[in-house]
Scaffold this active site. Structure first.
Site, PDB file in Angstrom:
ATOM      1  CG  ASP A  64      -1.915   0.923   1.228  1.00 53.65           C
ATOM      2  OD1 ASP A  64      -2.736   1.005   0.168  1.00 53.65           O
ATOM      3  OD2 ASP A  64      -1.920   1.707   1.982  1.00 53.65           O
ATOM      4  NE  ARG A  65       3.174   3.065   4.758  1.00 54.12           N
ATOM      5  CZ  ARG A  65       2.461   3.989   5.472  1.00 54.12           C
ATOM      6  NH1 ARG A  65       2.196   5.114   4.998  1.00 54.12           N
ATOM      7  NH2 ARG A  65       2.091   3.803   6.674  1.00 54.12           N
ATOM      8  CG  MET A 122      -9.906   8.118   3.217  1.00 59.87           C
ATOM      9  SD  MET A 122     -11.469   8.474   2.121  1.00 59.87           S
ATOM     10  CE  MET A 122     -11.060   9.701   1.314  1.00 59.87           C
ATOM     11  NE  ARG A 123      -0.779   5.415   2.377  1.00 53.15           N
ATOM     12  CZ  ARG A 123      -0.861   4.811   3.333  1.00 53.15           C
ATOM     13  NH1 ARG A 123      -1.422   3.555   3.450  1.00 53.15           N
ATOM     14  NH2 ARG A 123      -0.527   5.371   4.452  1.00 53.15           N
ATOM     15  CB  ALA A 124      -7.081   4.459  -3.039  1.00 52.59           C
TER      16      ALA A 124
END
Length: 654
Positions: free
Chosen positions: A193-194, A274-276
């Site tokens: 995800d990073r 919400m990172r996407a």
């Protein structure tokens, strides 16, 4: 030797675009490149460094501080306003898979800290990568403790070194680029995800394109400088375009309509967190700047979603990353404002080939062709597995020293401190208190006269820590006719699939031996790729007699070879059978003899697949000969173990 020119790499437009966008806007978060071996992943990444604009750094600062905004906590600081500075090229720092933690984050000179009372910090790779690129080849093979270090640095933009009360922190903002071969294992979800963007690459099947790749590579090897000179002008032009896009980036506007499209797309693919949304927005802005626009359009959002969402969508454990083009287009249309507006071009231009979804049927489909080489005419078609569950943790007996993982007890670099060891033994973290105790009795004889301790190298003591290691989990699966009942095989495959998922989470290697008809075969050599084992299991056919002895002997052979290849990785043998031995003369006796060869040498588990009211208990007898734990297939789930324990406790209390 000059690096391979970036513009000389043939094909791979998605990878080229992803690397360029990350260079324009480092806030995107870097790129993960997934692909088979030999597809020039590393070549293109290394070539990228030559395109990046140089950076201004303070003279004599080992941490690349910006003279305009220096890090106030820089270990080489504080830097006064107007400090001398110079311009240097942007760095591409490579992080080796087997690097020690101190090499990555830096280390403290414990002798000087004790003797002189000063903090002598030696910067690591994270300091070298600050304001540049950090490249990790085979990032999926990176040890867990290094993954944790990267996660912390990527999240905070700083690297912190703490050793027995001494703490040093410095800025560490870098573009993280990783390459990996999915056949060698997947990446931990936290690190996956990073990465801001992900790209799938594969070798071209076009003969003309392959000829051109070989021609250019041979020309480069024959004359690297001359070959690089042919593409110098093209690389310089591309570098100028990247620099122009960087200057334009602050002026690009992200209108509410584009934000609404991003939110609609992310919600449509059910991404977590919400990172996407944030990464997709940053990528869309970078793409608009690359195209020379000052406002984000639908095309920018479309391109950004294709790069930022494939590895973030919610999927089953062994599903490959990817997104549906139709679903993407529908989400973009749903987010368009009502009323007249420009027509949507649909999924026409710029749509990548649909080969990314041709990797195979979803896991729920079990109607694949048999794997070939059948040894019995009565083969039955493969039966699909059910939904995986949380499996019990089976451990290897004793304490090992293998690669860090989450299964069995081991002496590792991380974990709880259980003792100390002198210098000259296995590398570890310095233990301050033990070092002081070792040096204290010798202070008078060493002529100590002032503050601080007189420390010698022989006084150094290092922490001995106990943690968890990853193991080799070798499955030896009975694929004979007695296992062919659809309900039984479905139950068996579900249990083994759950154990495979458990092995993935615990960072194990896995292998698969199957036996049926008159022999046994190594269906999958030991590998980090747990999803490869799941794929082989899904296509497993059944039929014929039960050569149990041959299966155990093949498992023993595989374990002997792996003990030479990877001596520190301890094995766990999981035999999946109902215990019958029906192939060849003296089948039962030979099976018992084969089990005796493994007994005492390998930690084993017998997963009993026998079902029905009338049971012979042969798997339990096999477990006795192996010295193994006997577990009925219905008790592989972790919750069944907890239920059994509660039942026993309540029975004793009654």
């Amino acid at each position: 030797m000059k690096p391979y020119p970036f513009t000389a790499v043939v094909g791979m437009p998605d990878l080229r675009l992803a690397l360029v966008l990350s260079s324009i806007s480092p806030a995107v978060g870097g790129v993960l490149v997934r692909g088979e071996k030999g597809t020039a992943k590393s070549t293109m990444v290394r070539a990228l460094a030559g395109l990046l604009p140089g950076v201004d750094v303070v003279d004599a600062c080992r941490f690349s501080c910006d003279p305009v905004e220096p890090d106030p906590a820089c270990p080489d600081g504080p830097h006064a306003e107007g400090s001398p500075a110079h311009r240097r090229p942007a760095r591409l720092v490579e992080l080796p898979v087997g690097a020690a933690e101190d090499r990555v984050i830096g280390s403290l000179n414990l002798e000087r800290a004790l003797a002189d009372g000063v903090t002598d910090f030696q910067p690591g790779l994270l300091a070298a990568a600050h304001r540049g690129l950090l490249y990790v080849d085979e990032v999926n093979l990176l040890h867990d403790h290094l993954v944790d270090t990267l996660l912390d640095a990527a999240a905070m933009g700083r690297a912190t070194v703490e050793r027995e009360g001494v703490s040093v922190s410095h800025a560490a903002r870098f573009v993280l680029i990783g390459t990996m071969n999915p056949e060698e294992g997947e990446l931990r979800p936290q690190l996956l995800d990073r990465f801001g963007l992900t790209v799938e690459v594969a070798s071209s099947r076009d003969p003309e394109l392959r000829v051109e790749v070989v021609r250019r590579r041979l020309a480069y090897e024959a004359d690297p400088d001359g070959f690089a000179g042919q593409y110098a002008a093209a690389d310089a032009e591309l570098a100028a375009d990247i620099e122009a896009a960087q200057r334009l980036l602050p002026s690009v506007k992200l209108p509410d309509d584009a934000l609404r499209q991003i939110a609609e797309v992310c919600a449509s693919f059910e991404v977590d967190g919400m990172r996407a949304d944030i990464v997709t927005a940053r990528t869309a802005v970078a793409h608009a700047a690359w195209a020379g626009r000052t406002e984000v359009t639908t095309e920018d959002v479309r391109v950004a979603a294709r790069l930022a969402l494939p590895h973030r969508r919610r999927r089953n454990p062994f599903d490959a990353p990817g997104i549906s083009e139709e679903q993407l287009e529908q989400a973009l249309q749903d987010a368009e404002p009502e009323g007249p507006g420009p027509d949507d071009d649909g999924p026409g231009s710029g749509t990548p080939p649909e080969g990314g979804e041709a990797s195979g049927p979803p896991p729920s489909e079990g109607g694949q062709e048999p794997s070939g080489g059948g040894k019995s005419g009565g083969d039955q078609k493969p039966v699909g597995a059910g939904e995986a569950f949380r499996a019990r943790r089976f451990e290897v007996k004793g304490t090992g020293e293998g690669a860090a993982g989450r299964r069995s007890r081991a002496i590792t670099d991380n974990g709880r401190t259980i003792g100390v060891q002198p210098s000259g033994t296995k590398e570890g973290h310095p233990h301050l208190l033990a070092t002081v105790r070792a040096a204290a009795p010798h202070q008078r004889s060493r002529g100590r006269s002032g503050a601080g301790l007189v420390v010698r190298p022989q006084d150094l003591r290092f922490a001995r820590r106990e943690g968890r290691e990853g193991n080799l989990v070798l499955f030896c699966v009975d694929a004979s006719g007695s296992m062919g009942a659809r309900q039984r095989m479905r139950e068996v495959k579900t249990a083994v699939l759950s154990l495979l998922l458990d092995a993935y989470q615990r960072r194990d290697k896995v292998g698969l031996v199957t036996f049926r008809a008159s022999g046994a075969e190594l269906s999958l050599p030991p590998t980090i790729s747990v999803d490869a084992a799941a794929s082989r299991l899904d296509g497993l056919s059944t039929g014929g007699r039960t050569p149990l002895a041959e299966g155990l002997l093949e498992a023993a052979r595989v374990l002997r070879i792996e003990a030479v290849r990877d001596p520190l990785r301890r094995p766990l043998l999981v035999v999946v059978t109902d215990g019958r031995a029906t192939s060849g003369a003296d089948a039962v006796k030979r099976a018992q003899q084969a089990a005796g060869l493994l007994a005492g040498n390998v930690t084993s588990v017998v997963m009993d697949c026998e079902s029905g009211k009338m049971r012979l208990g042969l798997a339990a007898e096999l477990a006795e000969h192996l010295g193994a734990e006997h577990v009925p297939v219905a008790e592989v789930a972790a919750d069944t173990l907890a239920g059994a324990v509660r039942t026993r406790i309540s029975g004793r209390a009654a």
